[in-house]
Design a protein around this motif. Structure first.
Motif, short mmCIF file in Angstrom:
data_model
loop_
_atom_site.label_atom_id
_atom_site.label_comp_id
_atom_site.label_asym_id
_atom_site.label_seq_id
_atom_site.Cartn_x
_atom_site.Cartn_y
_atom_site.Cartn_z
N VAL A 134 -16.26 17.80 -80.62
CA VAL A 134 -16.25 18.47 -79.32
C VAL A 134 -14.84 18.67 -78.76
N LYS B 125 -10.94 19.43 -79.76
CA LYS B 125 -10.20 19.95 -80.91
C LYS B 125 -8.76 20.27 -80.54
N GLU C 291 -8.78 22.20 -76.97
CA GLU C 291 -10.03 22.94 -76.82
C GLU C 291 -11.19 21.95 -76.78
N TYR D 265 -15.46 21.99 -77.18
CA TYR D 265 -16.57 22.83 -77.61
C TYR D 265 -17.83 22.43 -76.85
N SER D 266 -18.42 23.41 -76.18
CA SER D 266 -19.65 23.18 -75.44
C SER D 266 -20.83 23.39 -76.39
N ASP E 196 -22.57 26.85 -76.83
CA ASP E 196 -22.03 27.35 -78.09
C ASP E 196 -20.76 28.17 -77.87
N THR F 129 -16.20 27.74 -77.21
CA THR F 129 -14.98 26.94 -77.14
C THR F 129 -14.26 27.26 -75.84
#
Length: 120
Positions: free
Chosen positions: A65, A67, A81, A83-84, A88, A90
């Motif tokens: 999640v 990055k 970043e 990620y959700s 879906d 970034t």
């Protein structure tokens, strides 16, 4: 002489409590992500990543999640970043330590900003 000594002590005090490049590493609890527990670690590429190691949502476990986070010493924050999984997508993220046990995460995508917190 007293002013010089005071300046040196002040500098040492601020640098002693300034976050380091590895200050956010460890295990964090993200209640807003389905009560997930996230392991934040440094990868071989030198950047910081976060993986869900437990969650109320079983499909989230082992998902990456956080990055490519990198420490910015000028602003005392990490930028990367997130990620959700639900949406879906970034999202650009800025992370900052509120304390050694609380991490502030500010995500921005287009004109939308969301702030949430992870705790140790």
């Amino acid at each position: 002489m007293t002013k010089v000594l005071l300046a040196i002590c002040t500098f040492m005090l601020f640098t002693a409590f300034a976050p380091t490049n590895d200050s956010i590493l460890g295990i964090w609890k993200a209640t807003e992500m389905e009560n997930s527990t996230i392991e934040v670690y440094r990868n071989k590429d030198g950047l910081i990543y976060g993986k869900i190691i437990s969650s109320d949502e079983q499909d989230f476990i082992d998902k990456l999640v956080l990055k490519k986070a990198k420490y910015d010493p000028e602003d005392n924050v990490w930028r990367g970043e997130i990620y959700s999984l639900k949406k879906d997508m970034t999202i650009d993220v800025t992370l900052s330590l509120i304390s050694d046990k609380k991490l502030k995460i500010v995500g921005k995508k287009y004109f939308v900003t969301k702030t949430f917190y992870w705790e140790k």
